[in-house]
Design an enzyme around this catalytic site. Structure first.
Site, PDB file in Angstrom:
ATOM      1  N   GLU A   1       0.821  -1.202   0.000  1.00  9.80           N
ATOM      2  CA  GLU A   1       0.000   0.000   0.000  1.00  9.80           C
ATOM      3  C   GLU A   1       0.863   1.264   0.000  1.00  9.80           C
ATOM      4  OE1 GLU A   1      -4.055  -1.653   2.117  1.00  9.80           O
ATOM      5  OE2 GLU A   1      -2.620  -0.590   3.384  1.00  9.80           O
TER       6      GLU A   1
ATOM      7  N   GLU B   1      -6.892  -7.640  -1.086  1.00 12.89           N
ATOM      8  CA  GLU B   1      -7.581  -7.525   0.202  1.00 12.89           C
ATOM      9  C   GLU B   1      -9.046  -7.177  -0.016  1.00 12.89           C
ATOM     10  OE1 GLU B   1      -5.762  -5.083   3.180  1.00 12.89           O
ATOM     11  OE2 GLU B   1      -3.753  -5.928   2.865  1.00 12.89           O
TER      12      GLU B   1
END
Length: 735
Positions: free
Chosen positions: A191, A261
């Site tokens: 991320e 995710e």
């Protein structure tokens, strides 16, 4: 024909040792032991695949739980197990590695292989994950000249060293798919997109370096970067979020659409409500992702587990990392989430050939209704019929046949005719959770109290001014004492009102002692980690001792330059109502003491528990006594049900079983607006919450593997006061 049969034999299970078969099959033109990709999907040993994955983090459970968790994931229709690699758990001090117990990564990967599943190894090594310091070791912060996650030589050297070590461990055990092992994907960084923009050119240079470094390790499997729109080729950029249908096309048309995710719920923090995500919405999100061309979905989390010890980050993240996952914190199936997703996987798998053989054709069926149709000459036909209206059902006509679509739902037709699954129609009953008593209650407690008055006597560090907590403790303890002395003339105590003390701290909790007595406490929260305390100061003429116990509740785990965030008492510390002017004590001489005496004596362990004199007797009248250790012994409850400690009667502290740290406990009551979990449209983290007005976390998981048949030691350290006589061991059942 023979070549096709051989190919099916090899690709039917990743347990096949491809390197051996390759010698037997050299005369076939078959690609073995390889993972590649095209725009449709990952291609494993020559076959495109739609894959369902689930995150199970090995340190958040025990090795004795792993095999059962993995098997339940397989039975739930998963193909892949996903885990981060936790650097600070594996390298607690520079060059000293830990791959034992809950950190036995090789054992975990081999159990995945034994179950016939694939593995996605997200090395990072920054992981975020609501894990302490984002998974980076605290010692890294003190490497000279370092700056985290940017074009910084000291950080890149350390990161490359650890990443290379993990990759080499996997290679040595032949665990990459290219070697016949289960690992089909690896992740570098995590991320980083937002931070990359914050760092500018240095961020882009670091990103490019990390990609090149990872690919240069020659694992034989693809690498991914999640939430990284500009992932350098050949790295695959992937999506994280509640919904990822918007994530198409990829940053290159040659790359597949992967969802690393798919959030099954959300984490909880002390003092906040507990979030839940209805499975109807989760199934809807996954079906919509697949109908838009997605071919890999990983549930984060599939089993959330427990933040044992001091591994929770945040700060303020609870010890429970249940995440409202299909397998709950204790390893039990959460219904209907588990079964409903299992049926979703089955329906999509039965459509796999059509989905991977053609691009979807979009057909409007109404204002809120539409169809995505996959059809080809060789791949058959599959259709997804969607109703995007949140409240209204719809009846649509598709290929001359009528279909009823509930609100916010997708129907899957593997043959373009018959509905195999609808995301809103749940067939399983909701789990009924019970926390039932065992014979372990009314424990015979002994106590030991910290001697507050002797803290500064034992201190070996004195400084003019206030120091950052982490720079002193190096995260060896949650606790740091700040102690100073103030001389008060008798005349200064008269005519100026009641003396008060104001303390400002960068968190996360603070206990103020004046002349050995607890003057009060203050706490930050998930919104404001800073702490501000103002309270009466019980001063006397002459020398007065002021002691501030600063308490960390997990370190920051994300954000640009999070290694620079300060914590602890940084001031100002001001005394009011003494004499004619306020006294700023911030620049006084302060002594510093790391941790509690009980920590130094190792009171939590069976070996160290005898290092002090414990007091035995009634706990009556001791409910409000701060900084107290409690110990007791108990026999393991009969049965096989998962166990938990009920800590509702206590305040805040830590708890251990046979020397193993269960984690931090805190009975902070959840504040906010709670919404019942009746499915009604889209999920958001602020919707569908429970436990308002109750402790965010009351029960704390005790793994049965940590228990002996008899004489199990439980040790509790209570910071502010509680009624230990009410602590009990419970068993968890679901039906």
């Amino acid at each position: 024909m023979a070549a096709n049969s051989a190919s099916k034999m090899v690709t039917s299970s990743n347990l096949v040792v491809c390197t051996s078969l390759l010698l037997m099959m050299l005369f076939f033109e078959v690609t073995l032991c390889s993972v590649t990709y095209d725009k449709k999907s990952l291609i494993i040993n020559g076959q495109r695949k739609i894959l369902f994955s689930g995150s199970i983090h090995y340190p958040r459970s025990t090795p004795e739980m792993w095999e059962d968790l993995i098997q339940k994931a397989k039975d739930g229709g998963l193909d892949v197990i996903d885990t981060y690699v936790f650097w600070n758990g594996h390298e607690p001090t520079p060059g000293n590695y830990n791959f034992e117990g809950r950190y036995d990564l090789v054992r975990f990967v081999k159990l995945v292989q034994k179950a016939g599943l694939y593995m996605h190894l997200r090395i990072g090594p920054f992981v975020c994950a609501e894990w302490n310091f984002g998974g980076l070791p605290v010692w890294l912060k003190y490497v000279p000249g370092i700056s985290f996650r940017t074009d910084n030589a000291p950080f890149k050297v350390a990161m490359q060293t650890f990443t290379t070590k993990i990759v080499q461990m996997m290679k040595n055990e032949r665990l990459f798919e290219s070697q016949g092992g289960p690992i089909i994907l690896s992740q570098i960084e995590n991320e980083y997109g937002a931070e990359s923009h914050d760092f500018g050119a240095a961020g882009h240079a670091y990103l490019t370096w990390a990609a090149k470094m990872a690919v240069g390790l020659n694992t034989g499997v693809p690498w991914v970067m999640c939430k990284q729109d500009d992932a350098p080729d050949p790295i695959i950029n992937t999506c994280n979020g509640f919904y990822c249908d918007y994530f198409s096309p990829n940053n290159r048309e040659t790359k597949p659409t992967l969802w690393t995710e798919a959030w099954t719920g959300w984490f909880s923090d002390f003092g906040g409500p507990v979030p839940h995500r209805p499975v109807q919405d989760l199934a809807f999100a996954v079906a919509r992702f697949v109908q838009k061309g997605g071919s890999f979905t990983n549930y984060y989390m599939y089993h959330g587990g427990t933040n044992f010890g001091r591994t929770a980050g945040g700060p303020f993240i609870t010890t429970s990392y249940d995440y409202d996952a299909p397998i709950d914190e204790y390893g039990l199936l959460r219904q209907p989430k588990y079964d409903h997703l299992k049926e979703l996987h089955k329906a999509i798998k039965s459509s796999e050939r059509a989905i991977l053989s053609a691009d979807p054709e979009f057909i409007s069926l109404g204002t809120y209704e539409q169809a995505h149709v996959f059809s080809s000459r060789t791949g058959g036909c599959a259709a997804f019929l969607a109703n995007y209206h949140i409240n209204g059902s719809a009846t649509v006509t598709f290929r001359k046949k009528r279909y009823n679509l509930p609100p916010w739902s997708i129907s899957i037709l593997p043959d373009c005719k018959n509905v195999a699954f609808n995301t809103a129609l749940v067939g399983s009953k909701t789990s009924l959770i019970n926390m039932l008593p065992t014979n372990v209650n009314r424990l015979r407690w002994q106590t030991f109290s910290e001697d507050v008055s002797s803290v500064d006597i034992e201190s070996k560090m004195i400084n003019s001014g206030l120091l950052d907590q982490l720079s002193v403790t190096r995260d060896t303890s949650d606790y740091l004492w700040y102690t100073t002395s103030v001389v008060i003339n008798p005349s200064e105590l008269h005519g100026n009102g009641v003396p008060t003390l104001t303390v400002n701290s960068e968190g996360h909790a603070l206990h103020v002692f004046i002349n050995g007595g607890l003057a009060g406490s203050a706490y930050g929260n998930e919104e404001t980690r800073s702490v501000s305390f103002t309270g009466n100061a019980n001063l006397q003429a002459g020398m007065n001792k002021i002691q501030l116990l600063s308490v960390a509740i997990g370190l920051q785990n994300n954000g640009p330059h999070f290694e620079l965030w300060k914590t602890g008492v940084l001031g100002p510390v001001v005394l009011h109502g003494v004499g004619h002017v306020s006294r700023d004590l911030s620049h006084y001489k302060w002594s510093y003491q790391v941790g509690m005496k009980g920590e130094y004596r190792n009171l939590a362990s069976p070996m160290g528990v005898s290092s002090v004199d414990w007091t035995e007797g009634s706990l009556s009248g001791q409910q409000h006594r701060p900084l107290t250790w409690y110990k007791a012994y108990f026999n393991a409850p009969q049965g096989v049900e998962p166990l938990a400690i009920d800590m509702k009667s206590m305040g805040k502290g830590q708890v251990w079983i046979n020397g193993q740290s269960i984690g931090r406990y805190w009975t902070a009551h959840a504040k906010g607006s709670c919404t019942p979990c009746n499915y009604a449209g889209t999920f958001r983290p602020t919707k569908c919450q429970t436990r308002c007005g109750e402790p965010t976390q009351r029960w704390y998981h005790v793994p049965r593997s940590w228990l002996k048949p008899t004489q199990n030691l439980i040790v509790v350290f209570e910071e502010t006061g509680g009624d230990a006589s009410m602590i009990s061991v419970m068993k968890r059942t679901i039906r």
